[in-house]
Design an enzyme around this catalytic site. Structure first.
Site, PDB file in Angstrom:
ATOM      1  N   GLY A  51       1.630 115.684  79.374  1.00  0.00           N
ATOM      2  CA  GLY A  51       2.994 115.568  78.875  1.00  0.00           C
ATOM      3  C   GLY A  51       3.485 116.903  78.367  1.00  0.00           C
ATOM      4  O   GLY A  51       2.680 117.760  77.960  1.00  0.00           O
ATOM      5  N   GLN A  56       8.749 121.914  73.186  1.00  0.00           N
ATOM      6  CA  GLN A  56       7.533 122.717  73.360  1.00  0.00           C
ATOM      7  C   GLN A  56       7.784 123.973  74.190  1.00  0.00           C
ATOM      8  O   GLN A  56       6.930 124.861  74.236  1.00  0.00           O
ATOM      9  CB  GLN A  56       6.430 121.896  74.024  1.00  0.00           C
ATOM     10  CG  GLN A  56       5.914 120.760  73.156  1.00  0.00           C
ATOM     11  CD  GLN A  56       4.785 120.027  73.853  1.00  0.00           C
ATOM     12  OE1 GLN A  56       5.016 119.094  74.593  1.00  0.00           O
ATOM     13  NE2 GLN A  56       3.556 120.483  73.646  1.00  0.00           N
ATOM     14  N   CYS A 100      -2.870 118.431  72.565  1.00  0.00           N
ATOM     15  CA  CYS A 100      -1.476 118.867  72.724  1.00  0.00           C
ATOM     16  C   CYS A 100      -1.464 120.306  73.204  1.00  0.00           C
ATOM     17  O   CYS A 100      -2.211 121.131  72.677  1.00  0.00           O
ATOM     18  CB  CYS A 100      -0.752 118.750  71.376  1.00  0.00           C
ATOM     19  SG  CYS A 100       0.992 119.193  71.444  1.00  0.00           S
ATOM     20  N   LEU A 101      -0.626 120.591  74.206  1.00  0.00           N
ATOM     21  CA  LEU A 101      -0.548 121.955  74.737  1.00  0.00           C
ATOM     22  C   LEU A 101      -0.069 122.944  73.675  1.00  0.00           C
ATOM     23  O   LEU A 101      -0.329 124.138  73.788  1.00  0.00           O
ATOM     24  CB  LEU A 101       0.387 122.004  75.955  1.00  0.00           C
ATOM     25  CG  LEU A 101      -0.106 121.269  77.211  1.00  0.00           C
ATOM     26  CD1 LEU A 101       0.946 121.316  78.304  1.00  0.00           C
ATOM     27  CD2 LEU A 101      -1.429 121.853  77.705  1.00  0.00           C
ATOM     28  N   HIS A 142       3.521 110.093  71.951  1.00  0.00           N
ATOM     29  CA  HIS A 142       3.205 111.484  71.590  1.00  0.00           C
ATOM     30  C   HIS A 142       4.373 112.401  71.956  1.00  0.00           C
ATOM     31  O   HIS A 142       4.818 113.216  71.127  1.00  0.00           O
ATOM     32  CB  HIS A 142       1.915 111.902  72.323  1.00  0.00           C
ATOM     33  CG  HIS A 142       1.527 113.337  72.127  1.00  0.00           C
ATOM     34  ND1 HIS A 142       0.326 113.718  71.571  1.00  0.00           N
ATOM     35  CD2 HIS A 142       2.174 114.491  72.428  1.00  0.00           C
ATOM     36  CE1 HIS A 142       0.278 115.043  71.524  1.00  0.00           C
ATOM     37  NE2 HIS A 142       1.376 115.538  72.052  1.00  0.00           N
ATOM     38  N   GLU A 143       4.884 112.250  73.182  1.00  0.00           N
ATOM     39  CA  GLU A 143       5.975 113.128  73.630  1.00  0.00           C
ATOM     40  C   GLU A 143       7.272 112.828  72.884  1.00  0.00           C
ATOM     41  O   GLU A 143       8.009 113.742  72.530  1.00  0.00           O
ATOM     42  CB  GLU A 143       6.179 113.000  75.144  1.00  0.00           C
ATOM     43  CG  GLU A 143       4.984 113.422  75.989  1.00  0.00           C
ATOM     44  CD  GLU A 143       4.411 114.776  75.605  1.00  0.00           C
ATOM     45  OE1 GLU A 143       5.198 115.688  75.274  1.00  0.00           O
ATOM     46  OE2 GLU A 143       3.181 114.917  75.622  1.00  0.00           O
ATOM     47  N   HIS A 146       7.564 114.606  69.669  1.00  0.00           N
ATOM     48  CA  HIS A 146       7.959 116.024  69.744  1.00  0.00           C
ATOM     49  C   HIS A 146       9.480 116.175  69.614  1.00  0.00           C
ATOM     50  O   HIS A 146       9.964 117.188  69.108  1.00  0.00           O
ATOM     51  CB  HIS A 146       7.522 116.639  71.084  1.00  0.00           C
ATOM     52  CG  HIS A 146       6.091 117.103  71.097  1.00  0.00           C
ATOM     53  ND1 HIS A 146       5.582 118.025  70.205  1.00  0.00           N
ATOM     54  CD2 HIS A 146       5.063 116.778  71.922  1.00  0.00           C
ATOM     55  CE1 HIS A 146       4.305 118.246  70.481  1.00  0.00           C
ATOM     56  NE2 HIS A 146       3.956 117.502  71.514  1.00  0.00           N
TER      57      HIS A 146
HETATM   58 NI    NI Z   1       2.069 117.508  72.396  1.00  0.00          NI
END
Ligand code: NI
Length: 178
Positions: A51, A56, A100-101, A142-143, A146
């Protein structure tokens, strides 16, 4: 799949802590939105994530890309959800591992709703409505977080589970497999 690889910002960058703005109505069906969506999917794939939300890549807009790896039945192809609304179905929470990236190298156990209903828009503006469960529901929650400036660490109730990826693979995954 081609596109431009965008720079993923990491924890500490203020873009990750802002509440993102809805994508304006006049953007739907435009090349500008289509390009951002394409680049989100491209960057997510290149970074080997499941994701990636616009904040991000320091775009303060309410959209994200995700996909769910799996077999023919459980796989979800790369998808873009724009201006999503996420509603829990039932009250059941389930612990699961997340990374998470924007928080590279770490994994932690996070409680999430087991099932969610989602309404959103596609790049062309058409309405999307879906029900997701298990890992699919987890990725969406999760996304979606953000978009509100929330990262998974904020959702953890057992910080003791936080682990670096190599140690997580060595000690947690292998223990689960036994
Ligand atoms: Ni993330």
């Amino acid at each position: 799949m081609s596109g431009e690889k965008l720079r993923v910002v990491r924890l500490g960058h203020p873009a990750l802590r802002r509440v993102a703005e809805p994508v304006p109505e006049e953007w739907f069906g435009t090349g500008r939105l289509a390009n951002l969506a394409r680049d989100l999917i491209y960057t997510m794939t290149e970074e080997e994530g499941v994701g990636l939300a616009a904040p991000q890549v320091a775009e303060p807009l309410r959209l994200f890309a995700y996909w769910v790896p799996g077999d023919d039945d459980s796989e979800v192809a790369p998808t873009i959800l724009i201006n999503p609304e996420v509603h829990p179905v039932g009250t059941e929470l389930e612990d699961g591992w997340e990374g998470c990236l924007s928080i590279p190298g770490l994994r932690g156990l996070v409680p999430r709703h087991q099932c969610v209903k989602v309404t959103a828009r596609a790049v062309d503006g058409s309405p999307i409505s879906l029900t997701a469960s298990n890992f699919h529901a987890r990725v969406i929650q999760h996304e979606h977080d953000h978009l509100d400036g929330i990262v998974y660490l904020d959702r953890m109730t057992a910080m003791r589970s936080l682990a670096f990826e190599p140690e997580w693979e060595r000690y947690v995954l292998s223990a689960d497999a036994d």
